[in-house]
Design a protein around this motif. Structure first.
Motif, mmCIF file in Angstrom:
data_model
loop_
_atom_site.group_PDB
_atom_site.id
_atom_site.type_symbol
_atom_site.label_atom_id
_atom_site.label_comp_id
_atom_site.label_asym_id
_atom_site.label_seq_id
_atom_site.Cartn_x
_atom_site.Cartn_y
_atom_site.Cartn_z
ATOM 1 N N PRO A 200 70.182 -87.721 -66.334
ATOM 2 C CA PRO A 200 69.242 -86.632 -66.075
ATOM 3 C C PRO A 200 69.917 -85.276 -66.276
ATOM 4 O O PRO A 200 71.141 -85.144 -66.105
ATOM 5 C CB PRO A 200 68.850 -86.842 -64.610
ATOM 6 C CG PRO A 200 69.121 -88.285 -64.347
ATOM 7 C CD PRO A 200 70.311 -88.638 -65.188
ATOM 8 N N GLU A 201 69.132 -84.282 -66.636
ATOM 9 C CA GLU A 201 69.681 -82.961 -66.945
ATOM 10 C C GLU A 201 70.463 -82.381 -65.774
ATOM 11 O O GLU A 201 71.506 -81.739 -65.977
ATOM 12 C CB GLU A 201 68.554 -82.005 -67.346
ATOM 13 C CG GLU A 201 67.961 -82.299 -68.722
ATOM 14 C CD GLU A 201 66.940 -81.248 -69.136
ATOM 15 O OE1 GLU A 201 66.815 -80.231 -68.418
ATOM 16 O OE2 GLU A 201 66.269 -81.451 -70.157
ATOM 17 N N ASP A 202 69.979 -82.585 -64.561
ATOM 18 C CA ASP A 202 70.690 -81.997 -63.422
ATOM 19 C C ASP A 202 72.041 -82.676 -63.202
ATOM 20 O O ASP A 202 72.993 -82.051 -62.728
ATOM 21 C CB ASP A 202 69.842 -82.044 -62.158
ATOM 22 C CG ASP A 202 69.554 -83.454 -61.697
ATOM 23 O OD1 ASP A 202 68.880 -84.188 -62.433
ATOM 24 O OD2 ASP A 202 70.023 -83.820 -60.599
ATOM 25 N N GLU A 203 72.153 -83.961 -63.547
ATOM 26 C CA GLU A 203 73.447 -84.634 -63.427
ATOM 27 C C GLU A 203 74.420 -84.159 -64.503
ATOM 28 O O GLU A 203 75.627 -84.051 -64.255
ATOM 29 C CB GLU A 203 73.269 -86.149 -63.510
ATOM 30 C CG GLU A 203 72.616 -86.763 -62.281
ATOM 31 C CD GLU A 203 72.760 -88.266 -62.250
ATOM 32 O OE1 GLU A 203 73.830 -88.784 -62.626
ATOM 33 O OE2 GLU A 203 71.790 -88.940 -61.848
ATOM 34 N N ALA A 234 73.880 -96.706 -64.601
ATOM 35 C CA ALA A 234 72.458 -97.020 -64.709
ATOM 36 C C ALA A 234 71.754 -96.157 -65.748
ATOM 37 O O ALA A 234 70.655 -96.509 -66.189
ATOM 38 C CB ALA A 234 71.781 -96.838 -63.348
ATOM 39 N N SER A 235 72.386 -95.045 -66.170
ATOM 40 C CA SER A 235 71.684 -94.091 -67.029
ATOM 41 C C SER A 235 72.345 -93.857 -68.377
ATOM 42 O O SER A 235 71.650 -93.560 -69.361
ATOM 43 C CB SER A 235 71.564 -92.741 -66.304
ATOM 44 O OG SER A 235 70.905 -92.872 -65.066
ATOM 45 N N LEU A 236 73.653 -93.948 -68.459
ATOM 46 C CA LEU A 236 74.357 -93.591 -69.691
ATOM 47 C C LEU A 236 73.912 -94.480 -70.854
ATOM 48 O O LEU A 236 73.980 -95.706 -70.781
ATOM 49 C CB LEU A 236 75.869 -93.721 -69.488
ATOM 50 C CG LEU A 236 76.524 -92.661 -68.597
ATOM 51 C CD1 LEU A 236 77.951 -93.051 -68.274
ATOM 52 C CD2 LEU A 236 76.469 -91.282 -69.247
ATOM 53 N N ASP A 347 60.952 -95.729 -62.524
ATOM 54 C CA ASP A 347 62.012 -95.074 -63.278
ATOM 55 C C ASP A 347 62.870 -94.294 -62.290
ATOM 56 O O ASP A 347 62.413 -93.325 -61.680
ATOM 57 C CB ASP A 347 61.402 -94.133 -64.324
ATOM 58 C CG ASP A 347 62.455 -93.437 -65.176
ATOM 59 O OD1 ASP A 347 63.652 -93.574 -64.862
ATOM 60 O OD2 ASP A 347 62.075 -92.752 -66.142
ATOM 61 N N ALA A 348 64.126 -94.752 -62.101
ATOM 62 C CA ALA A 348 64.981 -94.138 -61.082
ATOM 63 C C ALA A 348 65.143 -92.642 -61.299
ATOM 64 O O ALA A 348 65.115 -91.858 -60.345
ATOM 65 C CB ALA A 348 66.344 -94.825 -61.075
ATOM 66 N N SER A 349 65.298 -92.219 -62.557
ATOM 67 C CA SER A 349 65.493 -90.791 -62.817
ATOM 68 C C SER A 349 64.229 -89.998 -62.511
ATOM 69 O O SER A 349 64.297 -88.822 -62.125
ATOM 70 C CB SER A 349 65.931 -90.575 -64.266
ATOM 71 O OG SER A 349 64.921 -91.009 -65.158
ATOM 72 N N THR A 456 69.568 -89.517 -55.634
ATOM 73 C CA THR A 456 69.106 -90.842 -56.034
ATOM 74 C C THR A 456 68.532 -91.532 -54.799
ATOM 75 O O THR A 456 68.786 -91.128 -53.645
ATOM 76 C CB THR A 456 70.250 -91.697 -56.595
ATOM 77 O OG1 THR A 456 71.197 -91.952 -55.542
ATOM 78 C CG2 THR A 456 70.956 -90.978 -57.748
ATOM 79 N N TRP A 457 67.792 -92.600 -55.020
ATOM 80 C CA TRP A 457 67.243 -93.365 -53.908
ATOM 81 C C TRP A 457 68.365 -93.937 -53.046
ATOM 82 O O TRP A 457 68.262 -93.967 -51.810
ATOM 83 C CB TRP A 457 66.353 -94.472 -54.468
ATOM 84 C CG TRP A 457 65.602 -95.286 -53.462
ATOM 85 C CD1 TRP A 457 65.657 -96.639 -53.321
ATOM 86 C CD2 TRP A 457 64.673 -94.821 -52.482
ATOM 87 N NE1 TRP A 457 64.805 -97.046 -52.302
ATOM 88 C CE2 TRP A 457 64.194 -95.949 -51.778
ATOM 89 C CE3 TRP A 457 64.202 -93.558 -52.133
ATOM 90 C CZ2 TRP A 457 63.276 -95.852 -50.737
ATOM 91 C CZ3 TRP A 457 63.280 -93.456 -51.094
ATOM 92 C CH2 TRP A 457 62.825 -94.600 -50.409
#
Length: 677
Positions: A200-203, A234-236, A347-349, A456-457
């Protein structure tokens, strides 16, 4: 009084509200003199108790011990929070110097024959002393502590015990400092935002901010969390980068800390044998609610097969989605998110904009505490904490009476160790006239100034979990500091914090905090239900990951003193996981030996099993809250009165039965974790 003594803030009780340590006055040069004077004072006090010509009474012996060491208590509580949350090279050097000295100080008290003779005499006649329940509990705890610390050993054995305790203290401090250094050295430094595609952009912005704080302007830095499977996996989007990240996580610490782990385990085994136990684990659990190694092994071992079965089913679904035969460990989290999104439409993000830190804290964590226990929070910017990021809140009961202070220190920084934890800066005690001051530390990435902190959750769960520990400290209502708050068995201490996680997805609580940080739109009830279903999908992975770590700890610490020496930590770890059926190619332990600070630097040696042991009580309690027919507020008052307020002043399982009406049952846990037939 010398000028140096007068200037040292640890040499007197704080005059700030709730005796909050005067952080604005504390300097690094104050710590060592305060420790040295504090140890000297307590040794004089305890020697005087032992040398008394008066017959031993509860007041002149046990209660006198509780009053001793005021200076040492003040400095130690501040120092060890500081070395964890905001350390410096000087503080690390000082910690390494002090650890064996503090171990020797404890030995000087526990191995004082005159002092133990008085405690032993009181213990022998405890039924005739007219003590109330808390006093009797304290006397029994003191007697057990002295015996477990070697008070009945002969002189030569006690000399060897002193050597072992000093060596263990030095080794575990070195292990902790290596984890700190190796974790920072293993951070991934990247040249461009494009390499972080998928985050995500903020990360990505937080990675840039992290690089800037480390003097690497223009770069992007992924600092490692203290556990194995890094959240960014989980995102990369780049599988090669995912592999680099996981390999960096799994490899850290093994060269520097492998030999230290071997040494720590061997020293603990020798100490246990000296004290008459088959292993360190046997010595440890004898003073826990589990009581025996057989009880722990029976529970953990019985969970392995169903947990692996669940995880393999999850892994097969991920492999099908990825188009491979077996899912790689570095790809598990990435494809797990893909499957969750497809199967559960989660969607986690996409959740993160609804999980802004300030809203989660005030409208989630604090709101839930008000809903359940009637307490409220008021921020106190006039009170200074130990770091600019740490915020101070005053806590009030429903009737307006003052309860204590809560300090929230939520952001990661270079000077803070990984993970999340609770500390006390002032322990509640009616004897000492103290109300509690408690701290929660987390490691949430800090975005650029002015940007929202989106969680994140899992981070939301961590915030609720650690606040459960804080409530355990804040609600303490006991006379004696040794029984206050979280001074309970290690395999019980996680229970209240795990219970507090239930409020994360309690509908009335979620409706207040899970709102889009820009629009204020609430997260839809449908999404909440899907989120709960998606959480259950990953339960197999989480249980196997946890059990692998718990049984790795157990294998290190069930070794007998005369067992064949361990030559190689990696080989030992591999054999341990194979023995328990947990050498899963796609699921590494939550912690590997090289960075397993819980057990080689913290208080969880032979105690990491306690998380799932406590979860039996937790799952049973959550069921009680949902089905007992009382309001949430009524239930909260019972839970506070019968359990949270008691600290260590009552037997933990007796306290549990007092509000639950029976002994704990395991079925709710098995159902929660998907481990039923």
């Amino acid at each position: 009084m010398t000028n140096a003594t007068a200037a040292n803030p640890f040499f007197r009780a704080s005059t700030l509200p709730y005796q909050l340590p005067p952080f604005a006055e504390i300097r690094e040069e104050h710590y060592l003199p305060a420790f040295e004077q504090g140890m000297a004072e307590q040794l004089q006090e305890t020697a005087a108790i032992g040398a008394s010509t008066e017959s031993p009474t509860f007041a002149n012996t046990v209660e006198a011990l509780e009053r001793s060491g005021a200076t040492l208590r003040r400095v130690a509580l501040v120092f060890f929070n500081k070395t964890s949350a905001d350390t410096t090279p000087y503080l690390q050097e000082l910690e390494a110097e002090l650890s064996p000295r503090l171990a020797a100080h404890e030995d000087a008290i526990h191995l004082d024959p005159a002092l133990f003779a008085r405690i032993d005499a009181l213990h022998a006649q405890r039924a005739e002393l007219g003590l109330d329940a808390e006093q009797l509990r304290l006397l029994e705890r003191y007697h057990a502590r002295f015996v477990r610390s070697g008070a009945r050993l002969d002189a030569a054995q006690q000399d060897r015990l002193r050597e072992l305790n000093a060596e263990i203290a030095a080794v575990t401090t070195a292990f902790e400092q290596n984890v700190f250094a190796d974790t920072r050295a293993a951070a991934l430094v990247l040249d461009s935002a494009e390499e972080l595609a998928g985050l995500p952009e903020d990360e990505i912005a937080a990675a840039a901010e992290n690089a800037k704080s480390l003097g690497k302007d223009g770069k992007y830095v992924l600092s490692l969390k203290n556990f194995s499977n890094q959240t960014e996996l989980a995102s990369l989007a780049d599988p090669a980068l995912r592999r680099r990240l996981l390999e960096a996580s799994l490899a850290r610490g093994i060269e520097s800390n492998g030999p230290l782990a071997i040494k720590a385990a061997a020293l603990r085994a020798e100490r246990a044998a000296l004290l008459g136990f088959d292993s360190h684990a046997a010595w440890e659990v004898a003073d826990q609610t589990a009581k025996t190694t057989e009880a722990v092994e029976g529970m953990l071992g019985g969970l392995v097969a169903p947990a692996v079965r669940n995880a393999d089913a999850e892994g097969a679904a991920l492999a099908r989605a990825a188009g491979v035969d077996v899912i790689d460990a570095a790809d598990w989290q990435y494809w797990s998110e893909k499957v969750r999104k497809e199967r559960f439409d989660v969607d986690a993000s996409a959740l993160r904009p609804y999980l802004e830190l300030e809203s989660v804290l005030r409208d989630g964590v604090f709101h839930a505490a008000g809903l359940v226990y009637g307490i409220r929070f008021e921020e106190r910017p006039d009170l200074t904490a130990y770091h600019p990021d740490a915020r101070v809140f005053e806590v009030f009961n429903e009737d307006g009476s003052r309860l204590g202070l809560f300090i929230g220190d939520f952001h990661a920084r270079e000077s803070k160790r990984g993970g999340a934890w609770m500390n006390e800066l002032v322990q509640q005690s009616r004897l000492l006239g103290q109300k509690p001051v408690v701290v929660n530390n987390l490691n949430i990435a800090k975005p650029p100034a002015g940007e929202p902190v989106l969680l994140t959750w899992d981070e939301v769960g961590t915030l609720f979990h650690e606040f459960g520990h804080a409530l355990h400290g804040l609600f303490s209502d006991v006379t004696y500091p040794s029984l206050a708050g979280t001074e309970v068995p290690r395999d019980f201490v996680e229970y209240p914090s795990q219970v507090n996680e239930m409020w994360r997805d309690w509908p009335e609580v979620m409706a207040t905090y899970a709102r889009h940080h820009l629009t204020g739109e609430p997260m839809s009830p449908q999404l909440v239900r899907k989120l709960q279903e998606a959480d259950r999908f990953g339960e197999g992975f989480r249980t196997v990951e946890y059990l692998a770590a718990a049984l790795l700890d157990w294998t290190w610490h069930t070794r007998a003193a005369d067992a064949e020496p361990v030559a190689d930590a990696v080989a030992f770890e591999r054999a341990a996981l194979e023995r328990w059926g947990l050498a899963h190619p796609s699921i590494p332990p939550r912690y590997r030996t090289g960075y397993f600070a819980h057990i080689f630097a913290g208080g969880y040696a032979a105690g990491y099993y306690g998380y799932i042991w406590s979860e039996v009580l937790d799952a049973d309690t959550v069921e009680w809250f949902r089905t007992n027919g009382k309001t949430v507020r009524e239930s909260g008052e019972i839970f506070r009165r019968e359990l949270l307020s008691r600290g260590g002043s009552a037997d933990p399982l007796t306290a549990f039965a007092a509000f639950r009406g029976r002994a704990p049952e395991i079925e709710p846990l098995l159902k929660r974790r998907g481990l039923t037939a």
